[in-house]
Structures are given as structure tokens and as C-alpha cells.
Scaffold this motif. Structure first.
Motif, PDB file in Angstrom:
ATOM      1  N   THR A  71       0.775  -1.326   0.055  1.00 35.67           N
ATOM      2  CA  THR A  71       0.000   0.112   0.042  1.00 35.67           C
ATOM      3  C   THR A  71       0.857   1.160   0.230  1.00 35.67           C
ATOM      4  O   THR A  71       0.564   2.251  -0.833  1.00 35.67           O
ATOM      5  CB  THR A  71      -0.814  -0.083   1.357  1.00 35.67           C
ATOM      6  OG1 THR A  71      -1.821  -1.263   1.041  1.00 35.67           O
ATOM      7  CG2 THR A  71      -1.784   1.315   1.119  1.00 35.67           C
TER       8      THR A  71
ATOM      9  N   LEU B 195       0.974   3.830  -3.133  1.00 33.76           N
ATOM     10  CA  LEU B 195       0.759   5.290  -2.611  1.00 33.76           C
ATOM     11  C   LEU B 195       1.785   6.338  -3.154  1.00 33.76           C
ATOM     12  O   LEU B 195       1.583   7.374  -3.686  1.00 33.76           O
ATOM     13  CB  LEU B 195       0.601   5.379  -1.199  1.00 33.76           C
ATOM     14  CG  LEU B 195      -0.111   6.568  -0.569  1.00 33.76           C
ATOM     15  CD1 LEU B 195      -1.340   6.930  -1.289  1.00 33.76           C
ATOM     16  CD2 LEU B 195      -0.200   6.532   1.182  1.00 33.76           C
TER      17      LEU B 195
ATOM     18  N   TYR C  29      -2.611   8.996  -3.672  1.00 33.94           N
ATOM     19  CA  TYR C  29      -4.130   8.314  -3.331  1.00 33.94           C
ATOM     20  C   TYR C  29      -5.096   8.333  -4.150  1.00 33.94           C
ATOM     21  O   TYR C  29      -5.638   7.132  -4.085  1.00 33.94           O
ATOM     22  CB  TYR C  29      -4.429   9.234  -2.122  1.00 33.94           C
ATOM     23  CG  TYR C  29      -5.812   8.723  -1.463  1.00 33.94           C
ATOM     24  CD1 TYR C  29      -5.627   7.732  -0.351  1.00 33.94           C
ATOM     25  CD2 TYR C  29      -6.841   9.156  -1.579  1.00 33.94           C
ATOM     26  CE1 TYR C  29      -6.730   7.039   0.063  1.00 33.94           C
ATOM     27  CE2 TYR C  29      -8.134   8.730  -1.333  1.00 33.94           C
ATOM     28  CZ  TYR C  29      -8.080   7.751  -0.095  1.00 33.94           C
ATOM     29  OH  TYR C  29      -9.090   6.932   0.304  1.00 33.94           O
ATOM     30  N   GLU C  30      -5.509   9.170  -4.913  1.00 37.62           N
ATOM     31  CA  GLU C  30      -6.234   9.106  -5.790  1.00 37.62           C
ATOM     32  C   GLU C  30      -6.194   8.345  -6.896  1.00 37.62           C
ATOM     33  O   GLU C  30      -7.308   7.351  -7.317  1.00 37.62           O
ATOM     34  CB  GLU C  30      -6.678  10.539  -6.448  1.00 37.62           C
ATOM     35  CG  GLU C  30      -7.223  11.535  -5.676  1.00 37.62           C
ATOM     36  CD  GLU C  30      -7.450  12.667  -6.328  1.00 37.62           C
ATOM     37  OE1 GLU C  30      -7.479  12.994  -7.507  1.00 37.62           O
ATOM     38  OE2 GLU C  30      -7.585  13.780  -5.708  1.00 37.62           O
TER      39      GLU C  30
ATOM     40  N   LEU D 215      -4.468   5.133  -6.415  1.00 42.81           N
ATOM     41  CA  LEU D 215      -4.328   3.949  -5.859  1.00 42.81           C
ATOM     42  C   LEU D 215      -5.699   2.982  -5.746  1.00 42.81           C
ATOM     43  O   LEU D 215      -6.638   3.527  -5.600  1.00 42.81           O
ATOM     44  CB  LEU D 215      -4.159   4.195  -3.911  1.00 42.81           C
ATOM     45  CG  LEU D 215      -3.687   2.913  -3.338  1.00 42.81           C
ATOM     46  CD1 LEU D 215      -2.650   2.231  -3.605  1.00 42.81           C
ATOM     47  CD2 LEU D 215      -3.933   3.188  -1.793  1.00 42.81           C
TER      48      LEU D 215
ATOM     49  N   LYS E 234     -10.378   1.693   0.990  1.00 40.56           N
ATOM     50  CA  LYS E 234      -9.013   2.315   0.525  1.00 40.56           C
ATOM     51  C   LYS E 234      -8.532   3.283   1.624  1.00 40.56           C
ATOM     52  O   LYS E 234      -7.477   3.243   2.082  1.00 40.56           O
ATOM     53  CB  LYS E 234      -8.982   2.954  -0.721  1.00 40.56           C
ATOM     54  CG  LYS E 234      -7.748   3.650  -1.427  1.00 40.56           C
ATOM     55  CD  LYS E 234      -7.463   4.211  -2.565  1.00 40.56           C
ATOM     56  CE  LYS E 234      -8.526   5.274  -2.781  1.00 40.56           C
ATOM     57  NZ  LYS E 234      -8.184   5.954  -4.144  1.00 40.56           N
ATOM     58  N   ALA E 235      -9.470   4.276   1.986  1.00 42.01           N
ATOM     59  CA  ALA E 235      -9.173   4.977   3.136  1.00 42.01           C
ATOM     60  C   ALA E 235      -8.550   4.378   4.431  1.00 42.01           C
ATOM     61  O   ALA E 235      -7.388   4.748   4.978  1.00 42.01           O
ATOM     62  CB  ALA E 235     -10.572   5.709   3.476  1.00 42.01           C
TER      63      ALA E 235
ATOM     64  N   VAL F 218      -5.162   2.769   3.716  1.00 40.35           N
ATOM     65  CA  VAL F 218      -3.966   3.727   3.848  1.00 40.35           C
ATOM     66  C   VAL F 218      -3.644   4.214   5.103  1.00 40.35           C
ATOM     67  O   VAL F 218      -2.454   4.246   5.543  1.00 40.35           O
ATOM     68  CB  VAL F 218      -4.545   4.829   2.608  1.00 40.35           C
ATOM     69  CG1 VAL F 218      -3.564   5.905   3.059  1.00 40.35           C
ATOM     70  CG2 VAL F 218      -4.364   4.285   1.269  1.00 40.35           C
TER      71      VAL F 218
ATOM     72  N   LEU G 239      -0.943  13.404   0.599  1.00 40.02           N
ATOM     73  CA  LEU G 239      -2.505  12.937   1.229  1.00 40.02           C
ATOM     74  C   LEU G 239      -3.363  14.429   1.329  1.00 40.02           C
ATOM     75  O   LEU G 239      -4.407  14.024   1.377  1.00 40.02           O
ATOM     76  CB  LEU G 239      -2.423  12.259   2.234  1.00 40.02           C
ATOM     77  CG  LEU G 239      -1.994  10.629   2.007  1.00 40.02           C
ATOM     78  CD1 LEU G 239      -2.064   9.945   3.285  1.00 40.02           C
ATOM     79  CD2 LEU G 239      -3.009  10.019   1.084  1.00 40.02           C
TER      80      LEU G 239
ATOM     81  N   ALA H 148      -5.727  15.173  -1.351  1.00 40.94           N
ATOM     82  CA  ALA H 148      -6.873  13.901  -1.233  1.00 40.94           C
ATOM     83  C   ALA H 148      -7.724  14.191   0.064  1.00 40.94           C
ATOM     84  O   ALA H 148      -9.036  13.773  -0.121  1.00 40.94           O
ATOM     85  CB  ALA H 148      -6.168  12.555  -1.205  1.00 40.94           C
TER      86      ALA H 148
ATOM     87  N   LEU I 259     -11.447   9.094   3.376  1.00 41.04           N
ATOM     88  CA  LEU I 259     -10.248   9.426   3.752  1.00 41.04           C
ATOM     89  C   LEU I 259      -9.924  10.467   5.019  1.00 41.04           C
ATOM     90  O   LEU I 259      -9.282  10.138   6.007  1.00 41.04           O
ATOM     91  CB  LEU I 259      -9.299   9.628   2.629  1.00 41.04           C
ATOM     92  CG  LEU I 259      -7.649  10.086   3.169  1.00 41.04           C
ATOM     93  CD1 LEU I 259      -7.112   8.734   3.442  1.00 41.04           C
ATOM     94  CD2 LEU I 259      -6.901  10.623   1.972  1.00 41.04           C
TER      95      LEU I 259
END
Length: 193
Positions: free
Chosen positions: A19, A23, A28-29, A31, A54-55, A58, A105, A108, A115
Motif C-alpha cells: 500500500t 501510494l 492516493y487518488e 491507488l 481504501k481510506a 491507507v 495526502l 486527497a 479518507l
């Protein structure tokens, strides 16, 4: 955050490491969980059994990476010592590999509500609790008034360090941390009531 049975520690580290690697490569977007699963040699179903999205994945990956730095609650016996230890941990985090990921991040967080919620609940609230304990010790020792604003350190210190490191491109040495502690944070906390 795990929803399913506990993962084998090696498997979990492989997933969290994949991850972080992805990343760093994609941001992030971009991923994707299927890419994480492929890189970690795990099934996508395994990821979804342990992380709802995903959030959360991460945030867990970042927490795993940074746990030794900021998650510890250092009690040096003085407010100044505690602040210097905390600021040193933040500096080391921001100037290391994870700092670049966290800087990436920020955009994001503004666009992805999941997230932002995961970061606030898992990372920010933990740090606020540690800050509160540091202040409580200082108040008990008589170093700060009982009505000290608990938001001074978490609002001012990361902003100053982030600005200096990422925007101004300046170093943050021990002398700067002493300046931030002695000339900015402690005076603000003493006057915050």
C-alpha cells in the motif's frame, strides 16, 4: 479496523508495505485495491475482509509505518523536554519517506470524505490524546495554568514545521526546535487562557 479474522503478521506487513509503495508511486487518488492485492500477492477479498475501503487501508499503512515516532507518549519530566521530544518525532516523520506521502495526502483529504474521516478518527484523535496527557502533566507540575488551551500545540507546531519543510524548503535542526518550543509554543500556552 479489521473486520475479518486476524491476518498473519507477515501477510499484513506485505499488504501494508505494498500500500505504501503504491501510494508513493501513484498517489492516493490513483491507488487501487486490486493493484495492492496484486503487489502483495493477496486476494482482493482478503483486503476487503480486513479493511472496509481504501481510506482505512491507507491509514493503517501509515500508522504502521509511523507508530514508533509519534504514537509514543514521552514523559521527560518537563514540558520543555516533552515538547522537544514530540517536535523531534514530528520533524523526523515529515523529513522521512512518510512525510512525502503525507504531503501528497493533503489534497486527497479535501476531496475524499472517507479518507478525511479515517485520518481524523484514527490518527488525529490519537495525537490529540497524547497532547492532552502532555498538558495534564505540565499542569500538574505547575508549569502551565489549568485553563491552558489544549489546541495550541496541535494547531501551531505541525503548521510551522510543515510550512518550513515543504513550502520554504528549510531545514529543521535542533536549534529551530528549541526556538519553536521556547519562543513560540510555551509563551502561547502560558498566554492562551
Amino acid at each position: 479496523m479489521e473486520a475479518g479474522p486476524k491476518l498473519d503478521p507477515e501477510r499484513e506487513q506485505a499488504i501494508l508495505g505494498a500500500t505504501l509503495d503504491l501510494l508513493a508511486e501513484t498517489g492516493y487518488e490513483a491507488l487501487r485495491l486490486d493493484a495492492v492485492a496484486s503487489r502483495a500477492k493477496a486476494s482482493k477479498a482478503t483486503l476487503y475482509r480486513h479493511w472496509p475501503g481504501k481510506a482505512e487501508l491507507v491509514v493503517d499503512a501509515i500508522q504502521c509505518y509511523e507508530q514508533a515516532d509519534l504514537a509514543k507518549n514521552t514523559d521527560t519530566g518537563s514540558l520543555r523536554g516533552d515538547l522537544l521530544a514530540t517536535l523531534s518525532g514530528i520533524r523526523d516523520l515529515l523529513t522521512g519517506d512518510l512525510g512525502q506521502l503525507m504531503a501528497g495526502l493533503l489534497a486527497a483529504l479535501q476531496k475524499d470524505a472517507d479518507l478525511a474521516a479515517a485520518v481524523r478518527s484514527s490518527m488525529v484523535e490519537d495525537k490529540q490524546q497524547i497532547n492532552r496527557q502532555m498538558l495534564d502533566r505540565a499542569i500538574a507540575r505547575g508549569e502551565l495554568p489549568a485553563d491552558t488551551d489544549p489546541n495550541v500545540v496541535p494547531e501551531v507546531a505541525p503548521a510551522v514545521l510543515f510550512m518550513r519543510i515543504f513550502v520554504n524548503g528549510e531545514s529543521v535542526d535542533d536549534d529551530f526546535l528549541a526556538h519553536l518550543t521556547d519562543d513560540i509554543l510555551i509563551p502561547l500556552m502560558v498566554r492562551s487562557r
